[in-house]
Design an enzyme around this catalytic site. Structure first.
Site, mmCIF file in Angstrom:
data_model
loop_
_atom_site.group_PDB
_atom_site.id
_atom_site.type_symbol
_atom_site.label_atom_id
_atom_site.label_comp_id
_atom_site.label_asym_id
_atom_site.label_seq_id
_atom_site.Cartn_x
_atom_site.Cartn_y
_atom_site.Cartn_z
ATOM 1 N N SER A 1 0.837 -1.200 0.000
ATOM 2 C CA SER A 1 0.000 0.000 0.000
ATOM 3 C C SER A 1 0.869 1.246 0.000
ATOM 4 O O SER A 1 1.995 1.239 0.527
ATOM 5 C CB SER A 1 -0.911 0.018 1.229
ATOM 6 O OG SER A 1 -0.152 0.252 2.409
ATOM 7 N N ASP A 2 0.355 2.316 -0.606
ATOM 8 C CA ASP A 2 0.953 3.615 -0.353
ATOM 9 C C ASP A 2 0.715 3.932 1.120
ATOM 10 O O ASP A 2 -0.122 3.313 1.786
ATOM 11 C CB ASP A 2 0.344 4.667 -1.268
ATOM 12 C CG ASP A 2 1.264 5.856 -1.505
ATOM 13 O OD1 ASP A 2 2.193 6.059 -0.691
ATOM 14 O OD2 ASP A 2 1.062 6.581 -2.484
ATOM 15 N N TRP A 3 1.413 4.921 1.638
ATOM 16 C CA TRP A 3 1.419 5.181 3.071
ATOM 17 C C TRP A 3 0.065 5.735 3.522
ATOM 18 O O TRP A 3 -0.320 6.828 3.163
ATOM 19 C CB TRP A 3 2.560 6.136 3.400
ATOM 20 C CG TRP A 3 3.868 5.459 3.672
ATOM 21 C CD1 TRP A 3 4.671 5.687 4.753
ATOM 22 C CD2 TRP A 3 4.548 4.452 2.902
ATOM 23 N NE1 TRP A 3 5.792 4.874 4.693
ATOM 24 C CE2 TRP A 3 5.743 4.111 3.581
ATOM 25 C CE3 TRP A 3 4.247 3.785 1.706
ATOM 26 C CZ2 TRP A 3 6.635 3.157 3.108
ATOM 27 C CZ3 TRP A 3 5.140 2.830 1.237
ATOM 28 C CH2 TRP A 3 6.306 2.526 1.920
ATOM 29 N N ALA B 1 -2.779 4.289 2.599
ATOM 30 C CA ALA B 1 -3.762 4.067 1.526
ATOM 31 C C ALA B 1 -4.630 2.839 1.788
ATOM 32 O O ALA B 1 -5.531 2.550 1.008
ATOM 33 C CB ALA B 1 -3.054 3.922 0.186
#
Length: 873
Positions: free
Chosen positions: A292-294, A296
């Site tokens: 995941s993006d941070w 997200a």
């Protein structure tokens, strides 16, 4: 030791968030008839026979087979924001000798450290149209990351692709053309991973603007939204444009892919089963892990079965100590919500990517701390615990400055030249503009480069690195002038009008004006630009500066540092402006690289990786600056389909200032003698058959007492994310009044299936990147390129194709090469057209199909200078 209460551990989140997600999607559908992301389950498991992954799979299987359930959960879950040294770290497996894996920015260098390099941006590298240089850039960045103890480098970038020219992070990627970006992705990945570091292709997918990508960020700017932006993309556009470079990334063997913040067709990217399960893992055969993006991640079990493999940084929100996974994922497997094979597959994908680039689990230590440059400090930064040496100030720059200088020079596009360049010991050089000088407070004065003071060599945000030094244009040009015996003066201000007029109005002046336009990531606001640019004009009244100098000096040269195109309409054709150059974002050797080009040490051959339009409206698609769906998810419909940048200008038949692929040289070239050679590629055969059933690796205990926090072994660290439970009573631990519900009651159908699954006709049996036959060469196109000038030069012949359909772009780039040719000599360009290059995505059969339209190949020096053409037999 007192552990958090069950509520604080957030144990029921994986259930509640999944229900909330379904409810929210239904509300959105009732509000507006929009595209919906169809479900795709179960999440595909790894293929042990996938090309390029066999050895890594076998080693991962041996390793994962020894792991306990909690160790697998620990590997998949980040330890929390600022919990350790890197911008993100997974949990360690000390029993098996694996330290915490370090995930770290950025796609142009190592963020937040010292004694590292600041490379040119991806966009600047793309302008070289040089596969070898792009590979060397990736390899050097991989070397530096490995030298710092980084295990996953968060790059390269294909999302944003560059749908809108004002998109804030376009410069982190390569080009709005999917083929050029695909080459940039593949070569960067090969370089990074050959250096022993996992590359992370991001942001998957449709992440084309900064506005409304995160609710908290948007609220901080005064926007009242409850959900992030939804990028609404149709199936054909997704395949032919946005997914194309990710296919190249998967085919290149990329180890990880980062899912994005925003929604796609009203489903969050990091729990979107259509994107992760179907497109990425099924169709493209991706064997690595999705992180995941941070922040997200929005659900627990729902994101797990949708294909997410690692959550970063691990906590639900920064520094809460709460996690959708960690403890929750352990409990979800114990109570049967998430099948054990799914967690096994998560661990397998992470470890296979690890073994693909690393021969040993014995890793060099992480020798820096992202959170400070101090030598000593707490290793657990958020908790302020574990005071020790955390920065060892390891120098990893090697000789990369020479490479950076070469890339930046070879990525500088000569847009206009009426004969003033190259310079040859000019009598009097006057350098004008803020952008020629340095930031008086130092090149790293603004955190993550969040300002535009002095020369622009890098955009802002997480995609940055600290400069070890920054050679300004003023410094390099002055040194060259002194060496030549030229008179030299500079005025490093855009607003010293009186002084500038007095200087450049003198006799024998060669005036070089430096101007810029900046952008970056949405968490930083620079002069009202909330990541995305407010407009396409030059910053700091740069247009007025250029027009003023040109009105006073008949030999005015303009150098532009920018994150994308700017509007040159008011002055580009001024007769007193004798040359215009786009120098992109050149990195630490900025001044040296532009001096090399201006003085002819490097004969320019770069080509513009985007179109320079006459108006902002001429680009068609634009940033959505205001919410358009009440306080619900802003809706951004990609109604233009595949028609972005030059494809849109061609469709609208509108004029441009400088077209995609345009770039001049100090010599001249002549194109002739196009020939077409048809290959003997066989008939396309759709893939058939089934996968194996889901494998499992080892048993696990269902006794909850085996999962309690081992307080007798190590202390609890504040806000650190663990896989442990805080009570042996699973029902009490869940703190969920509806604990008895089964997964089938709230997870989508087939989400937990483990039987053999049918292969997609567009996928490969064992070939990452899709059906192997898509990459069969159908035609080889050759053409002769002659250097008709008097000096050696490099040229970039470009191969375009017209597919002949009424809904197809006029031409599309398909291949290119950068060729060195001596004066008077002729070289042969050889370009290839694959089956994919000649196909359209058929939404009915869900596969690539070569249409019936007449297909024509074109070879030329830009998208609108295609001197040669040949109908494909």
């Amino acid at each position: 030791m007192q552990l958090k209460s069950a509520t604080q551990w957030l144990l029921p989140v994986f259930v509640l968030a999944a229900r909330a997600s379904v409810a929210n999607n239904h509300q959105q559908l009732y509000k507006r008839a929009l595209e919906v992301s169809e479900p795709s389950y179960p999440s595909p498991w790894m293929n042990p026979d996938a090309d390029g992954w066999g050895e890594a799979y076998a080693r991962a299987r041996d390793f994962v087979s020894q792991m306990t359930l909690m160790e697998k959960v620990n590997l998949t879950t980040g330890v929390g924001w600022a919990a350790e040294q890197c911008v993100g770290q997974s949990g360690s497996i000390p029993r098996l000798g694996l330290r915490s894996l370090c995930m770290h920015d950025s796609p142009l260098g190592i963020r937040g450290t010292d004694f590292n390099s600041a490379f040119p941006s991806g966009q600047t590298a793309a302008a070289t149209f040089d596969r070898g240089l792009i590979y060397r850039r990736g390899y050097a960045m991989g070397q530096e990351a490995k030298g710092k103890g980084v295990n996953v480098l968060l790059g390269p970038v294909a999302g944003p692709l560059g749908r809108m020219p004002a998109g804030g992070r376009n410069w982190e990627g390569f080009s709005p053309d999917p083929v050029l970006t695909g080459v940039g992705m593949a070569e960067s990945i090969k370089g990074i991973q050959d250096a022993g570091v996992i590359a992370c292709a991001k942001h998957f997918i449709g992440n084309e603007q900064e506005h409304f990508r995160q609710v908290g960020e948007a609220k901080g700017y005064g926007f009242d939204i409850a959900e992030t932006l939804s990028s609404n993309i149709d199936d054909k556009t997704m395949h032919e444009l946005y997914l194309w470079p990710f296919a190249d990334a998967v085919r290149a063997g990329v180890g990880s892919v980062m899912c994005s913040y925003q929604q796609v067709n009203n489903s969050y990217g990091c729990q979107n089963s259509k994107l992760m399960n179907d497109l990425l893992k099924n169709e493209l055969g991706f064997q690595g892990f999705v992180m995941s993006d941070w922040q997200a991640q929005h659900t627990g079990a729902a994101s797990a079965v949708a294909g997410l493999d690692m959550t970063m940084p691990g906590d639900t929100e920064f520094n809460t100590g709460l996690s959708y996974w960690g403890t929750n994922l352990t409990l979800a497997v114990l109570n049967g919500t998430v099948p054990a094979y799914r967690v096994d597959d998560m661990a397998m994908r992470i470890m296979a990517a690890f073994f693909k680039v690393s021969k040993s689990i014995e890793l060099d230590p992480i020798n820096f701390s992202f959170w400070t440059l101090d030598t000593y400090g707490p290793i657990h930064w958020a908790a302020k615990e574990g005071y020790q040496q955390i920065n060892y100030h390891v120098d990893v720059v090697a000789d990369h400055g020479n490479l950076i200088r070469e890339i930046a020079a070879k990525g500088t596009v000569l847009l206009k030249n009426t004969g003033s360049l190259p310079l040859n010991k000019p009598k009097f050089v006057a350098v004008i503009g803020d952008d020629a000088g340095g930031n008086p407070n130092g090149p790293n004065a603004c955190g993550d480069r969040g300002c535009d003071t002095g020369t622009l060599a890098m955009g802002w945000g997480s995609g940055t690195s600290n400069f070890p030094y920054l050679i300004t244009p003023d410094a390099a040009l002055q040194a060259k002038a002194v060496q030549d015996g030229s008179r030299y003066e500079s005025i490093l201000s855009n607003y010293a009008t009186t002084q500038t007029k007095a200087l450049v109005s003198q006799a024998n002046v060669t005036a070089i004006v430096f101007v810029n336009a900046d952008s970056g990531e949405g968490y930083i606001n620079v002069d009202g630009n909330m990541g995305d640019r407010k407009n396409l004009t030059l910053w700091h009244d740069g247009d007025t500066l250029v027009k003023n100098v040109a009105s006073w000096c008949p030999n005015t040269i303009v150098v532009i540092h920018s994150t994308g195109p700017v509007l040159l309409t008011e002055w580009y054709d001024n007769a007193n402006i004798t040359a215009i150059l786009w120098a992109g974002l050149p990195g630490q050797e900025s001044g040296n690289s532009i001096t090399d080009v201006l003085y002819g040490k490097v004969n320019p051959a770069a080509k513009s990786p985007f179109t320079w339009g006459t108006t902002r409206q001429g680009y068609g698609a634009d940033v959505l600056y205001e919410p358009n769906n009440g306080n619900g998810a802003p809706q951004q419909d990609f109604t233009e389909g595949v028609f972005i940048d030059y494809r849109y200008f061609d469709k609208a038949n509108t004029s441009v200032i400088y077209e995609f692929g345009h770039g001049l040289s100090y010599t001249t070239f002549e194109y002739s003698n196009i020939k077409v050679e048809k290959s003997n590629a066989g008939e396309y055969k759709p893939t058939t058959g089934k996968t194996a059933s889901a494998p499992t690796f080892g048993n696990f205990s269902t006794d909850t007492s085996d999962y309690l926090f081992p307080s007798d072994e190590f202390p609890y660290i504040y806000q650190y994310i663990y896989p442990y439970l805080n009570t042996t009573d699973a029902e009490k631990a869940s703190a969920d009044p509806q604990y008895g519900q089964t997964a089938e009651e709230f997870l989508p159908p087939h989400a937990t299936d483990d039987a053999a699954q049918p292969l997609l006709r567009s996928s490969g049996k064992n070939e990452p990147g899709g059906n192997r036959q898509l990459y069969d060469v159908m035609y080889t196109i050759t053409a002769d390129i002659k250097n008709t000038g008097s000096i050696v030069g490099e040229e970039v012949p470009q191969l375009y194709v017209s597919l002949g359909g009424k809904d197809d772009p006029k031409v599309m780039l398909r291949d290119f090469d950068r060729m060195r040719i001596d004066p008077g000599q002729t070289a042969q360009f050889r370009g290839k057209l694959t089956r994919r290059d000649l196909s359209n995505w058929d939404t009915g059969v869900q596969d690539w199909v070569v249409g019936a339209g007449e297909k024509t190949a074109f070879v030329g020096s830009s998208s609108r200078k295609l001197d040669l053409s040949a109908v494909l037999p």
